[in-house]
Enzyme design. Sequence first.
Site, mmCIF file in Angstrom:
data_model
loop_
_atom_site.group_PDB
_atom_site.id
_atom_site.type_symbol
_atom_site.label_atom_id
_atom_site.label_comp_id
_atom_site.label_asym_id
_atom_site.label_seq_id
_atom_site.Cartn_x
_atom_site.Cartn_y
_atom_site.Cartn_z
ATOM 1 N N GLN A 101 92.117 83.428 67.629
ATOM 2 C CA GLN A 101 92.360 82.019 67.931
ATOM 3 C C GLN A 101 92.364 81.781 69.445
ATOM 4 O O GLN A 101 92.419 80.629 69.883
ATOM 5 C CB GLN A 101 93.708 81.593 67.349
ATOM 6 C CG GLN A 101 93.789 81.675 65.834
ATOM 7 C CD GLN A 101 95.212 81.521 65.341
ATOM 8 O OE1 GLN A 101 95.950 82.495 65.220
ATOM 9 N NE2 GLN A 101 95.613 80.299 65.058
ATOM 10 N N ASN A 102 92.338 82.845 70.222
ATOM 11 C CA ASN A 102 92.423 82.732 71.672
ATOM 12 C C ASN A 102 91.066 82.371 72.265
ATOM 13 O O ASN A 102 90.021 82.777 71.753
ATOM 14 C CB ASN A 102 92.939 84.037 72.273
ATOM 15 C CG ASN A 102 94.329 84.381 71.756
ATOM 16 O OD1 ASN A 102 95.112 83.489 71.425
ATOM 17 N ND2 ASN A 102 94.636 85.660 71.675
ATOM 18 N N ASP A 104 90.386 82.906 75.653
ATOM 19 C CA ASP A 104 90.386 83.479 77.000
ATOM 20 C C ASP A 104 89.368 84.600 77.215
ATOM 21 O O ASP A 104 89.177 85.050 78.345
ATOM 22 C CB ASP A 104 91.782 83.998 77.354
ATOM 23 C CG ASP A 104 92.383 84.878 76.263
ATOM 24 O OD1 ASP A 104 91.668 85.756 75.737
ATOM 25 O OD2 ASP A 104 93.569 84.680 75.933
ATOM 26 N N HIS A 119 88.264 79.349 67.938
ATOM 27 C CA HIS A 119 88.554 78.138 68.714
ATOM 28 C C HIS A 119 87.700 78.030 69.970
ATOM 29 O O HIS A 119 87.984 77.214 70.847
ATOM 30 C CB HIS A 119 90.040 78.084 69.070
ATOM 31 C CG HIS A 119 90.933 77.933 67.877
ATOM 32 N ND1 HIS A 119 92.294 78.167 67.911
ATOM 33 C CD2 HIS A 119 90.656 77.580 66.595
ATOM 34 C CE1 HIS A 119 92.813 77.956 66.710
ATOM 35 N NE2 HIS A 119 91.846 77.603 65.905
ATOM 36 N N SER A 231 102.897 93.518 70.494
ATOM 37 C CA SER A 231 101.677 94.206 70.065
ATOM 38 C C SER A 231 101.190 95.196 71.111
ATOM 39 O O SER A 231 100.569 96.213 70.772
ATOM 40 C CB SER A 231 100.574 93.190 69.762
ATOM 41 O OG SER A 231 100.269 92.392 70.898
#
Length: 248
Positions: A101-102, A104, A119, A231
């Site tokens: 979903q990142n 970057d 996304h 994580s």
Amino acid sequence: MQIPDSLIERMRTARRVAVLTGAGVSAESGVPTFRDAQTGLWARYDPAELASPDAFRANPNLVWQWYAYRRALVEAAAPNPGHLALADLERRIEDFTLITQNVDGLHRRAGSQNVVELHGNLFRYRCFHCAAPVELTIAPQDAPPPCPRCGGLVRPDVVWFGEWLPSQAWQTAVAAAERCELFLCIGTSGVVRPAADLPLIARSSGAYAVEINIAPGALDDRLDLHLYAPSGQLLPALMTAAFGDAAR
């Protein structure tokens, strides 16, 4: 944290693995979450005012500057041990899909290859009018440039509020969830849909579904196993437990 032997064995023997990552993974690299980035000049704006087609139509320069600010935050960050562990895992698994979903790009910078960006990506661009991809060697800071094809304004190639996910990315993500044996859901609240449906799709298709997060979220008690730890700490420990110290 104690990692269950059952997960270690599944990691070691799985041939088909799918992973979903969310903002928590990037937060460990110092990348603010979408709402946490509302600091300084941007604290007076609601993210919804800066991340929608209507916002871009109303004030394209403001929206463009907000994304230039976010790109600068990402450029100052680096992949963390969690990113690197997932890139290592991909090299060991026959069929591996990393769904994120990142926006970057840190997974690719860490070495991951088969990445599905649900996304979009802050460092890709397309025309707001004709939707054609646009290559920008150096993105201007203050205002969106014109599209070389139609003259419309260029926008970030990210999913805004009120927009659908890219259909190909979503179909690829669902297919990976449906065929995997092991599904890891990492650093996501489990609130944003439809991405939050993926671990449930995987589990209903027969996969062993695991949540790795710093605290319980919306998926708590809905998957097979929940591990609560950063994580960047847990994934390297899991890789060592399953494969030993030698990274590929």
